[in-house]
Scaffold this active site. Sequence first.
Site, PDB file in Angstrom:
ATOM      1  N   LYS A  84       0.838  -1.225   0.000  1.00 47.50           N
ATOM      2  CA  LYS A  84       0.000   0.000   0.000  1.00 47.50           C
ATOM      3  C   LYS A  84       0.866   1.266   0.000  1.00 47.50           C
ATOM      4  O   LYS A  84       0.650   2.167  -0.791  1.00 47.50           O
ATOM      5  CB  LYS A  84      -0.885   0.080   1.266  1.00 47.50           C
ATOM      6  CG  LYS A  84      -1.887  -1.016   1.445  1.00 47.50           C
ATOM      7  CD  LYS A  84      -2.796  -0.738   2.647  1.00 47.50           C
ATOM      8  CE  LYS A  84      -2.096  -0.811   3.989  1.00 47.50           C
ATOM      9  NZ  LYS A  84      -1.676  -2.146   4.409  1.00 47.50           N
ATOM     10  N   ARG A 111      11.635  -0.726  10.492  1.00 54.63           N
ATOM     11  CA  ARG A 111      10.540  -0.417  11.414  1.00 54.63           C
ATOM     12  C   ARG A 111      10.550  -1.388  12.585  1.00 54.63           C
ATOM     13  O   ARG A 111      10.778  -2.578  12.398  1.00 54.63           O
ATOM     14  CB  ARG A 111       9.196  -0.507  10.670  1.00 54.63           C
ATOM     15  CG  ARG A 111       8.870   0.745   9.902  1.00 54.63           C
ATOM     16  CD  ARG A 111       7.672   0.587   9.025  1.00 54.63           C
ATOM     17  NE  ARG A 111       6.501   0.009   9.674  1.00 54.63           N
ATOM     18  CZ  ARG A 111       5.305  -0.091   9.090  1.00 54.63           C
ATOM     19  NH1 ARG A 111       5.135   0.360   7.855  1.00 54.63           N
ATOM     20  NH2 ARG A 111       4.292  -0.621   9.731  1.00 54.63           N
ATOM     21  N   ARG A 145      -0.250  -8.324  13.541  1.00 51.96           N
ATOM     22  CA  ARG A 145      -0.823  -7.373  12.574  1.00 51.96           C
ATOM     23  C   ARG A 145      -1.679  -8.108  11.537  1.00 51.96           C
ATOM     24  O   ARG A 145      -2.720  -7.607  11.111  1.00 51.96           O
ATOM     25  CB  ARG A 145       0.295  -6.564  11.895  1.00 51.96           C
ATOM     26  CG  ARG A 145       0.908  -5.535  12.858  1.00 51.96           C
ATOM     27  CD  ARG A 145       2.297  -5.076  12.426  1.00 51.96           C
ATOM     28  NE  ARG A 145       2.302  -4.363  11.174  1.00 51.96           N
ATOM     29  CZ  ARG A 145       3.405  -4.170  10.434  1.00 51.96           C
ATOM     30  NH1 ARG A 145       4.569  -4.657  10.830  1.00 51.96           N
ATOM     31  NH2 ARG A 145       3.332  -3.502   9.323  1.00 51.96           N
ATOM     32  N   ARG A 155      12.383  -5.662   4.672  1.00 54.02           N
ATOM     33  CA  ARG A 155      12.355  -4.272   4.181  1.00 54.02           C
ATOM     34  C   ARG A 155      13.051  -3.296   5.137  1.00 54.02           C
ATOM     35  O   ARG A 155      13.093  -3.506   6.340  1.00 54.02           O
ATOM     36  CB  ARG A 155      10.921  -3.825   3.890  1.00 54.02           C
ATOM     37  CG  ARG A 155      10.067  -3.613   5.099  1.00 54.02           C
ATOM     38  CD  ARG A 155       8.630  -3.265   4.684  1.00 54.02           C
ATOM     39  NE  ARG A 155       7.777  -3.087   5.843  1.00 54.02           N
ATOM     40  CZ  ARG A 155       6.483  -2.840   5.794  1.00 54.02           C
ATOM     41  NH1 ARG A 155       5.867  -2.754   4.621  1.00 54.02           N
ATOM     42  NH2 ARG A 155       5.783  -2.693   6.895  1.00 54.02           N
ATOM     43  N   ARG A 169      -9.264   1.301   8.722  1.00 53.58           N
ATOM     44  CA  ARG A 169      -8.735  -0.013   9.069  1.00 53.58           C
ATOM     45  C   ARG A 169      -9.718  -0.807   9.922  1.00 53.58           C
ATOM     46  O   ARG A 169      -9.434  -1.938  10.292  1.00 53.58           O
ATOM     47  CB  ARG A 169      -7.439   0.191   9.849  1.00 53.58           C
ATOM     48  CG  ARG A 169      -6.278  -0.687   9.401  1.00 53.58           C
ATOM     49  CD  ARG A 169      -5.079  -0.312  10.234  1.00 53.58           C
ATOM     50  NE  ARG A 169      -3.896  -1.034   9.883  1.00 53.58           N
ATOM     51  CZ  ARG A 169      -2.882  -0.523   9.193  1.00 53.58           C
ATOM     52  NH1 ARG A 169      -2.931   0.714   8.741  1.00 53.58           N
ATOM     53  NH2 ARG A 169      -1.804  -1.249   8.975  1.00 53.58           N
TER      54      ARG A 169
HETATM   55  P1  AMP Z   1       1.142   0.857   8.579  1.00 53.01           P
HETATM   56  O1  AMP Z   1       2.282   1.807   8.419  1.00 53.01           O
HETATM   57  O2  AMP Z   1      -0.059   1.214   7.738  1.00 53.01           O
HETATM   58  O3  AMP Z   1       1.561  -0.587   8.447  1.00 53.01           O
HETATM   59  O4  AMP Z   1       0.652   1.035  10.107  1.00 53.01           O
HETATM   60  C1  AMP Z   1       1.502   0.728  11.198  1.00 53.01           C
HETATM   61  C2  AMP Z   1       0.680   0.486  12.447  1.00 53.01           C
HETATM   62  O5  AMP Z   1      -0.018   1.698  12.819  1.00 53.01           O
HETATM   63  C3  AMP Z   1      -0.415  -0.563  12.322  1.00 53.01           C
HETATM   64  O6  AMP Z   1       0.075  -1.875  12.549  1.00 53.01           O
HETATM   65  C4  AMP Z   1      -1.392  -0.137  13.411  1.00 53.01           C
HETATM   66  O7  AMP Z   1      -0.918  -0.549  14.669  1.00 53.01           O
HETATM   67  C5  AMP Z   1      -1.298   1.378  13.364  1.00 53.01           C
HETATM   68  N1  AMP Z   1      -2.333   1.988  12.480  1.00 53.01           N
HETATM   69  C6  AMP Z   1      -2.133   2.544  11.253  1.00 53.01           C
HETATM   70  N2  AMP Z   1      -3.279   2.981  10.730  1.00 53.01           N
HETATM   71  C7  AMP Z   1      -4.244   2.696  11.642  1.00 53.01           C
HETATM   72  C8  AMP Z   1      -5.655   2.884  11.685  1.00 53.01           C
HETATM   73  N3  AMP Z   1      -6.317   3.442  10.653  1.00 53.01           N
HETATM   74  N4  AMP Z   1      -6.315   2.469  12.792  1.00 53.01           N
HETATM   75  C9  AMP Z   1      -5.679   1.901  13.823  1.00 53.01           C
HETATM   76  N5  AMP Z   1      -4.353   1.701  13.860  1.00 53.01           N
HETATM   77  C10 AMP Z   1      -3.638   2.074  12.774  1.00 53.01           C
END
Ligand code: AMP
Length: 227
Positions: free
Chosen positions: A20, A168, A179, A134, A95
Amino acid sequence: MAQKSDGLYVVFTGAPGCGKGTQARILKEKTGVVHLSTGEMLREYAEKDTALGRDLKAALERGEFATDEMIIEMVKSRIAEPDCKKGFILDGFPRTLPQAEVLDKLLATQDVKLNCVLEIQVPDEIIMERILGRYSCMTCGAGYHDKFLKPKVYGVCDVCGGTEFSRRQDDNQTTVHNRLVNYRLLTYPTIPFFEKKGLLKTVDGTGSIEAVSKKIHEILLGDLIEK
Ligand code: AMP
């Protein structure tokens, strides 16, 4: 994909590691439309030395979601900013089903219609390999992978020449497992929600970055041109 408002309003969804963020950055480069990653916003918050920052950091390291209330406030105020007038690419939001319902109502009040919710599909076994390998340049944020996307010169960023890289903290096996579980339990129900609204498109995310972005641009921009 009729749309009343001008601009490009897109949601990228799919399991963690489906691409994404990478695809949203490429689409932003191509169209100039703002890329909003709730994960990036949260990681910035988590770096703050405050009680909220510390709690958030611990939650992200466990692979838990932030609360709907917090995320919704964050997104509401961000999409009210002037640079979102021509659209946005939402990456990582909504999400959960409550987040999807709020977004739907919020956009309706602003007379904005989503062009598309694009689900990037990648099997779990590929996701693990992608996420665990990554890393990114600490200077410019360019993304790399131990196996699939190495810098041309070892240890030197192709984009800015930076020599420091980071991974990360939530990209480890236990957290990725959590996740993925949260994705199935909490995020997946948003797919039929958008499907019923006629907004869902799916794309196979297992090819190369270039092959996947070609397919995505055909779906999103081809459709807009036809309009
Ligand atoms: P990402 O960078 O999109 O993989 O997001 C990293 C982490 O941030 C996720 O594993 C969640 O813990 C948190 N997170 C990101 N977006 C959301 C969301 N819309 N709602 C809740 N937690 C989120």
